[in-house]
Design an enzyme around this catalytic site. Structure first.
Site, short mmCIF file in Angstrom:
data_model
loop_
_atom_site.label_atom_id
_atom_site.label_comp_id
_atom_site.label_asym_id
_atom_site.label_seq_id
_atom_site.Cartn_x
_atom_site.Cartn_y
_atom_site.Cartn_z
CE LYS A 89 -11.53 12.41 -1.74
NZ LYS A 89 -11.19 11.64 -0.43
CD GLU A 149 -2.44 6.14 -13.61
OE1 GLU A 149 -2.30 4.84 -14.06
OE2 GLU A 149 -2.14 7.09 -14.35
CB CYS A 156 -2.33 0.73 -8.53
SG CYS A 156 -1.07 2.22 -8.87
CD GLU A 169 -5.71 -3.11 -6.98
OE1 GLU A 169 -6.82 -2.41 -7.17
OE2 GLU A 169 -4.68 -2.47 -7.50
#
Lengths: 494, 286
Positions: free
Chosen positions: A200, A273, A307, A404
């Site tokens: 996806k 991840e 990331c 983040e």
């Protein structure tokens, strides 16, 4: 043609002429990429309209123009895709391993053949500079298929001689920051190991994954081996709750935790991840100019939508003024704007929603007392943009130190000793990556060893390669992608 | 002639290298196969779990930083100490569990062998799991395994001793510190193992053993923010969802080892699950 002109507002150092380099626009032509009006779901080797008729426009974040309409998969579509993968899996796994590998080699070659088209579409759909999609995303995606193609018939070496078998059907959910590259990271090892996959792509960036579906057709991959079903969060949730044998997810820590909870007690393989808040540590003995380039690359690459972005800059106190001055100077020379321009360094923010998130966190940084500096540059009138920003006077408890941001925003703090740098770097729930800048080899390796992070770049940053394992410690997730370690999550040792 | 009274043993938790009663002051009864009282064991509490995790965190850094050679030496020393006390453990199994001496001897022997096997893994892990990455650019790039950190072990009831050793040995060999909840049904020999560890150069805090009831201890242990990984070797399907859900709060790794001897094919998988692969990059010539 380039011209050099003085810029009156340039804060030049005394005795130096203030210079501004102007580049003529160098736009990539869109002719090499023709988009269809509409893209359907890729299930069992063919494109199918969605069962419930949901079709959503995907927009260019640099212009807000609709690029194409894309079908989103509903629960019934997800089931169909998983069933197709299930049906295709035994024959795919039974194929002689070299043959499996040859299919992956074909995909790799086709990515190279369609490289320019893929780069343009990646930039149009995601907002990243063409320089990066052309030089990083597309070549690395091809390299991953090449590398894992060659693993298909050498798996026994990767598992140290243990008996093994593929897991079966894998459900894979990838993020919007590197749509094609993440698809390659997920699919190549899954296929090399004899699994079939349902992937996806992200809600806002489905196009290159769908071009990859076309490539799978061109490569004559057996129907059902790869299924690509765009959609939003609900599609991903349906996929990970479906009848899959393994889930691989790249994305936010919050969603990763939801997936881990959703799979609780089911014995489904899982690799995550997730997010990061990576420290980039500059010691006083570093080559400062080189470090400044590394800082810029670490946080402004892909607009900071990375990331492992080096979002927490830690500078040794003795050189902090110099580093900060040079960094700010360098930041002002970043070219923000049209992602299709080959001179552009910083492109568009991926979506309106992401822009809001960045703005909210940056506002929180100011509200909590950190000092903000944002580069004054002309931003296009339409589209989603955020100018490169740095924060000083940042306390460890500030939200911008902890959360983040996933945007072109770096926080700067100082330290005195290597031990303090390590302590600060490690004081995070995340542990994805880190940077270390020093000309002393012994210090670089000592600090790298002490950092609780899956990837440590010494005197460099944001380097990736299909042969090198990538993945996090702590709440940055578990499992590795790349290299032989990247094969293990797709195998069961029997 | 008066018969000499035997000095009965007080079993204690093994926490931070010391032997402690449960802070809760509670105890459980350990019974033999016939249901006869054999001894009392501490009934560990939430606070004992927190103390154990704190001790483990304290022990983890130094243990992980020790050389692989040193960790191997310590584990081999643990095997030696277990070997030297094996007859006592065999007698205990026979008396408590009504098993044949030969079977008990085989189990203790296998526990010793398991420790020897993992003692030999410490300096081979990096060669098998890691290596130089041949990247397509001028960098020295290499990946090497490191300890995950603090590992919670939920040990099985059977085999009580070997089942515990199978799970702590890979965790320790990989450089982790361990907090183990030992068998509720057969806790005595696992606690004996703590005494053996206490005289085997295993640094304080690296191995911590708790007795108690899983229904009380699972939540504080598996939900503890400072635990990095969980080995659920209970084989209890009813516990799996709870453990996994608690793990998700801080993205803990969960390992459910396949039944087996833990030596050979199964060993590497256990070690992999309790290590993190760190990749370092360094420019060459720039």
């Amino acid at each position: 043609m380039t011209s050099v002109t003085a810029r009156p507002d340039d804060p030049a150092a005394p005795g130096r002429t203030a210079l501004r380099w102007d580049y003529a626009p160098a736009p990539e032509s869109r002719d090499a990429a023709t988009l269809a009006d509409r893209y359907d779901l890729f299930i069992d080797g063919a494109f199918h309209p969605p069962g419930d008729g949901t079709v959503v426009p995907t927009v260019n974040p640099a212009t807000e123009e609709t690029l194409a309409e894309v079908a989103f998969a509903g629960p019934a579509d997800v089931d169909r895709a998983v069933q197709a993968a299930r049906a295709a899996q035994p024959a795919w796994a039974a194929l002689p391993a070299l043959e499996r590998g040859k299919h992956l080699f074909r995909i790799a070659r086709l990515i190279q053949e369609r490289a320019r088209e893929l780069a343009i579409v990646e930039t149009l759909d995601g907002g990243k500079p063409i320089r990066e999609s052309r030089d990083v995303d597309v070549p690395l995606a091809a390299a991953h298929f090449f590398s894992y193609a060659g693993w298909a018939d050498k798996l026994s070496y990767a598992v140290a001689g243990r008996p093994f078998r593929p897991r079966g059907v894998v459900g894979q959910v990838v993020p919007w920051n590197f749509p094609l590259l993440m698809a390659a990271w997920k699919l190549a090892p899954a296929l090399a190991t004899g699994n079939t996959a349902v992937l996806k792509p992200a809600e806002t960036t489905p196009l290159t994954a769908l071009l990859l579906a076309e490539i799978c057709q061109e490569a004559e991959l057996p129907p059902g081996v790869v299924n690509i079903i765009p959609g939003a969060g609900e599609t991903g949730a349906a996929l990970v709750r479906g009848e899959v044998d393994k889930v691989a997810f790249t994305g936010s820590t919050a969603v990763g935790k939801e997936i881990q909870r959703a799979l609780a007690g089911r014995g489904v393989g899982l690799t995550l991840e997730l997010g990061g808040k990576s420290a980039n540590i500059v010691f006083e003995d570093a080559a400062i100019d080189q470090a400044v380039e590394g800082i810029v690359n670490g946080i402004f690459f892909n607009q900071g939508h990375v990331c492992c972005a080096g979002s927490r800059l830690l500078v040794q106190e003795s050189v902090a003024d110099e580093v900060l001055r040079k960094l700010w100077d360098r930041m002002q020379r970043l070219r923000v704007g049209d992602p299709l321009d080959k001179n552009t360094d910083v492109g568009a923010i991926n979506s309106a929603e992401q822009l809001r998130r960045i703005e909210e966190l940056v506002a929180a940084g100011e509200a909590e007392g950190a000092a903000r500096r944002t580069v004054a540059c002309d931003l296009p009138a339409r589209g989603f943009w955020f100018a490169p920003t740095l924060f000083t006077g940042v306390a460890p408890a500030h939200r911008i130190s902890v959360q983040e941001i996933f945007g072109p925003v770096v926080t700067v703090t100082t330290f005195r000793t290597p031990a303090e740098a390590v302590e600060r770097a490690n004081s995070s729930v995340f542990g994805l990556a880190a940077g270390v800048w020093t000309d002393m080899g012994s210090k670089a390796f000592e600090v790298a060893a002490a950092l609780r992070a899956g990837v440590v770049w010494q005197n460099t940053y944001n380097k990736f390669d299909p042969t090198a394992a990538f993945g996090g410690y702590k709440e940055s997730g578990f499992g590795r992608e790349g290299g032989p370690a990247g094969l293990l999550p797709y195998l069961v040792m029997s | 002639m008066t018969r000499r009274a035997v000095v009965a043993k007080t079993y204690k938790l093994y926490l931070g290298g010391a032997f402690a009663r449960s802070e809760s002051g509670r105890s459980d009864t350990a019974t033999d196969h016939a249901g006869e009282h054999v001894a009392n064991v501490p009934r560990g509490s939430r606070k004992d779990v927190r103390d154990a995790v704190k001790a483990a965190r304290g022990g983890a850094g130094r243990w992980a930083a020790a050389t692989a050679y040193n960790r191997g030496q310590v584990l081999y020393r643990l095997a030696e100490a277990l070997e030297s006390r094996s007859e006592e453990l065999v007698r205990a199994a026979v008396a408590q569990q009504d098993v044949a001496a030969a079977a008990a001897r085989a189990e203790v022997g296998a526990a010793v062998d398991t420790l020897v096997h993992y003692a030999g893994w410490t300096d081979k892990l990096a060669a098998v799991l890691g290596g130089i990455n041949p990247v397509a650019a001028p960098y020295l790039s290499f990946s090497a395994p490191e300890a995950t950190g603090v590992v919670a072990v939920l040990a099985p009831d059977a085999p009580d001793l070997l089942g515990l050793v199978r799970e702590i040995a890979p965790a320790l060999a990989a450089g982790n510190a361990v907090v183990a909840v030992v068998s509720r049904r057969w806790p005595l020999r696992p606690l004996d193992l703590g005494e053996i560890a206490g005289v085997s150069d295993v640094p304080a805090g690296v191995l911590n053993l708790l007795t108690g009831r899983l229904d009380e201890l699972v939540e504080p242990l598996c939900g503890h923010r400072d635990v990095n990984a969980i080995v659920d070797a209970t084989g209890r399907a009813d516990l799996a969802a709870t453990v996994d859900t608690l793990a998700a709060d801080t993205v803990k790794r969960v390992l459910r080892p396949a039944a087996g001897d833990g030596i050979g094919d199964g060993a590497l998988g256990r070690l992999e699950a309790l290590t993190e692969l760190k990749t370092a990059w360094h420019p060459i010539g720039a």
